[in-house]
Design a protein around this motif. Sequence first.
Motif, PDB file in Angstrom:
ATOM      1  N   UNK A  39       0.872  -1.175   0.000  1.00 49.39           N
ATOM      2  CA  UNK A  39       0.000   0.000   0.000  1.00 49.39           C
ATOM      3  C   UNK A  39       0.913   1.231   0.000  1.00 49.39           C
ATOM      4  N   UNK A  40       1.044   1.870  -1.155  1.00 51.13           N
ATOM      5  CA  UNK A  40       1.945   3.016  -1.287  1.00 51.13           C
ATOM      6  C   UNK A  40       1.122   4.298  -1.340  1.00 51.13           C
ATOM      7  N   UNK A  41       1.347   5.158  -0.364  1.00 51.72           N
ATOM      8  CA  UNK A  41       0.657   6.439  -0.265  1.00 51.72           C
ATOM      9  C   UNK A  41       1.641   7.546  -0.652  1.00 51.72           C
ATOM     10  N   UNK A  42       1.344   8.207  -1.743  1.00 55.92           N
ATOM     11  CA  UNK A  42       2.200   9.277  -2.257  1.00 55.92           C
ATOM     12  C   UNK A  42       1.664  10.615  -1.762  1.00 55.92           C
ATOM     13  N   UNK A  43       2.499  11.345  -1.016  1.00 55.68           N
ATOM     14  CA  UNK A  43       2.086  12.640  -0.473  1.00 55.68           C
ATOM     15  C   UNK A  43       2.454  13.738  -1.463  1.00 55.68           C
ATOM     16  N   UNK A  44       1.455  14.531  -1.856  1.00 54.55           N
ATOM     17  CA  UNK A  44       1.668  15.584  -2.841  1.00 54.55           C
ATOM     18  C   UNK A  44       1.142  16.919  -2.338  1.00 54.55           C
ATOM     19  N   UNK A  45       1.702  18.026  -2.834  1.00 52.88           N
ATOM     20  CA  UNK A  45       1.153  19.342  -2.529  1.00 52.88           C
ATOM     21  C   UNK A  45      -0.111  19.584  -3.346  1.00 52.88           C
ATOM     22  N   UNK A  76      -2.174  11.394  -1.703  1.00 47.43           N
ATOM     23  CA  UNK A  76      -2.704  12.144  -0.566  1.00 47.43           C
ATOM     24  C   UNK A  76      -2.236  13.592  -0.695  1.00 47.43           C
ATOM     25  N   UNK A  77      -3.154  14.517  -0.623  1.00 41.61           N
ATOM     26  CA  UNK A  77      -2.793  15.937  -0.697  1.00 41.61           C
ATOM     27  C   UNK A  77      -2.621  16.478   0.716  1.00 41.61           C
ATOM     28  N   UNK A  78      -1.457  17.059   0.969  1.00 41.29           N
ATOM     29  CA  UNK A  78      -1.220  17.771   2.228  1.00 41.29           C
ATOM     30  C   UNK A  78      -0.656  19.149   1.876  1.00 41.29           C
ATOM     31  N   UNK A  79      -1.362  20.175   2.284  1.00 40.36           N
ATOM     32  CA  UNK A  79      -0.944  21.552   2.032  1.00 40.36           C
ATOM     33  C   UNK A  79      -0.039  22.003   3.169  1.00 40.36           C
ATOM     34  N   UNK A  80       1.223  22.278   2.862  1.00 43.87           N
ATOM     35  CA  UNK A  80       2.167  22.651   3.913  1.00 43.87           C
ATOM     36  C   UNK A  80       1.772  23.938   4.620  1.00 43.87           C
ATOM     37  N   UNK A  81       0.902  24.726   3.974  1.00 45.25           N
ATOM     38  CA  UNK A  81       0.447  25.965   4.617  1.00 45.25           C
ATOM     39  C   UNK A  81      -0.678  25.713   5.618  1.00 45.25           C
ATOM     40  N   UNK A  82      -1.213  24.507   5.642  1.00 44.44           N
ATOM     41  CA  UNK A  82      -2.283  24.184   6.570  1.00 44.44           C
ATOM     42  C   UNK A  82      -1.799  24.167   8.013  1.00 44.44           C
TER      43      UNK A  82
END
Length: 829
Positions: A39-45, A76-82
């Motif tokens: 299960x590969x979860x790719x974290x992207x902006x 998976x989207x993670x916004x570093x500004x969050x």
Amino acid sequence: MAEKMGPSVGALSHLRVIEIGSSAATSYCARMFADFGADVQKVEPPAGDPLRRSAPFTLGGQSAWFAFLNFNKSSIIIDSAGPDAGTQLTALIENCDVLVDGRDVDSAGCPSIDIAAIRWRRPALIYLEASWFGDQGPYAGFAATDSTVRALAGLIKLVGPVEGAPLHAPDFQTGILAGLWGFIAAASSAVARMHGRAGQSWSLSIFESSLALSEHLIFEASARGDVIRRIGINRFWPSFPVGIYETKSGWLGVTAVTPAQWRAFCDMLGLFHLRDDPALALSADRRQHIESIERQFMPILKMRTAKEWFSEGLKRKIPIVPVPEISDLLLDAEKKARGAIVPILLGEEAGLTAGSMQRLTLTPPRGGGKVPSLGEQQEYPNMQYQTGTASASDCTGADRQPLQGIRVIDFTMGWAGPLCTRTLADLGADVIKVEAIQYPDWWRGVDRRPAYVDGRMYEKTMSFCIMNRNKRGITLDLRRPRGLALAKRLLAEADIVVDNYSVDVLTKLGLGYDVLKTLNPRLVMMSMSAFGTNSVHRDCRAYGSTLEQGSGLPSVIGSADGSPAMSHTAFGDPVGGLNGCAAVLIALIHVYNTGHGQFIDLAQIECMMPFAAPWITVHSIGGMPPTRYGSRHPQFVPHGCFRCAGEDNWIMIAATDADMWQRLALLIGRPEWATNVSLKSAEARRAIEDVIETRISDWTLVRDAEEAMSELQAAKIAAGVARLPIDLLKDRHLSSRTFFQEIDRAFVGLHLQPSMPIREGAKPFAIRTAAPTLGQHNGEVLSELLGLSYAEIAKLAREGIIGTEMLSEGELAKQRRCRHTEKPTDSPN
């Protein structure tokens, strides 16, 4: 060869992998986990991984390079500004088994996290971070691209015409090589974790990863004292002929290295005077007469088609192969059936790409998949991961190498197979290399004349010494019952056996997988043949050059009006070796989870296909032949190799974005270009690419290559001196990282050995022992592992079943005559 055990479950389906940052190396590493069920979860902006914007593109605007690197993953989207971005990412990582980190190449807007704290809380976590050059050394802060790294690694200067700039391939090489090394590191840690060890923290140098292709030439040139230089498109030191030639229809890859192959090649063409000329028997001698020899055989090759010559070559055991276009690969039913080419979905577009080349027969890889859209999760029914939750007190320390306790029986010769098993040995496995005094590893030398044999010259070849360190070496004549019985006893207690002989050699000796699995059901057996055990071309002879010639890659390299172009004298060998190492580690993990060994049918020619993967996808969707850019680039403008002061001195330069372009324009004295808004886009600059290249050449031509690199890198512009392989022995960055280690060996003395590009700390893994001399460990292995007495071992030596000295041609013939009259006797217990 495949066994039936019900529905296949991915060998890595118990693992969860998190991928952060953006680099081709870490993306390919993570994709290999996904290929086998993880299960590969790719974290992207929110804007997506920058690789989504990498050329070449499909008709629908999708990146074919991103597609190859990322199908079967989730996004998976993670916004570093969050406000809780770091907390969210930390929680993800603390619930995974493997963290693959490409932030040092491109942070891709990844939130800040405390890796040390996470690893303290989760000691079972396996952590891999990749960088262009490592975090220490003179190049540590360098701006880089695939091609500037390959220039520094000695992979560009030797390729191309004698006069003019070197020739280099599209930017799809270092990421694949480094991704393989990264996967090997992480997978070996997964094996170690099954023995109760803590997860390991690995650093991966993309630059050092590329040296797997250069190390042979580095040390051969050093040992021979030969001056290596560029000798023409599709010509490579030290062998001739090794190249691609035009036929009546299609192109033909030719490799005729040994005297026997050269004679057969000349005989096939009717060039009997060349065949019988003793001055042309050796490859080094032929290299002195390239122009004259080619003038004689090239017109003859144009009299028949590539397929017709291939058929003739098969009969004569000559390593020749038709050179396919990308369109030919897409019509190859066998490659589709084997999973070398697989279907993928890119949004609304359906296409094809290169699949997994680790052909495990019991737990095969996924046969294609979907490229995740931004933020898309993918679910797979066979996933059964159980993330480790061990505390620090549950795990042993990191004072042992990850593969310590694993035993490998090594029936390999040359480059590809020995590199696979050398890597296992470097990581701690007990590798027992099996040769025979009658037929030792051919990289010891194929010369059987008395002077060569009596002088023990076969103990002095650097290629053999480099590829076989950290192993134990024994000799066994497998064609005799006693030797065969001893081999079976070794295999009954082994974890892995690897061979790169021609198909069916071990089977005919009585050491096929069907036999061995009854002796040892947990055994992982890998055959590293050229085309695969079930291929219609299974009997084709091949070298590393043959594998590149037949992979499709040459068809996308070079100028639009030129021949297909090779990139390396033996590209396929190290690539096959690294893929083989990755394959056996996957199978070993499966053994520890289930108790079931399996057969791996690795076709080395397929291992080369990922380098052409983006062009396969673009052509499968649009039907247009790939654009051949020469030394230019589909995305970066400018991009090329530029002459510097002095004789044949060159530097590779690339502008990867508008900011880098502006800095380059200022540095070379064209401020009006830097301020011209219309030149911010690469496509606008492409319209004046000739003018830009001329101005860069004017600037570099009056500078020493090292000076030019220093000035460019000071301005944060991607640049790398085009080095010869031998130059790397004095490379200041490699020296600062103690990449080359000094070791002593009989017949050779003190010599340098290259380190692995993966390391746990600041220093590389220490090289423990030099390559074995022929039969060096006969007594040790036969007595300690098989319990033979001194008298039994001495008897085996007297009978020529074991030994420590290579037989000359005359001695070999005499032994054949004696064996012909030998009466069968019982094998030793």
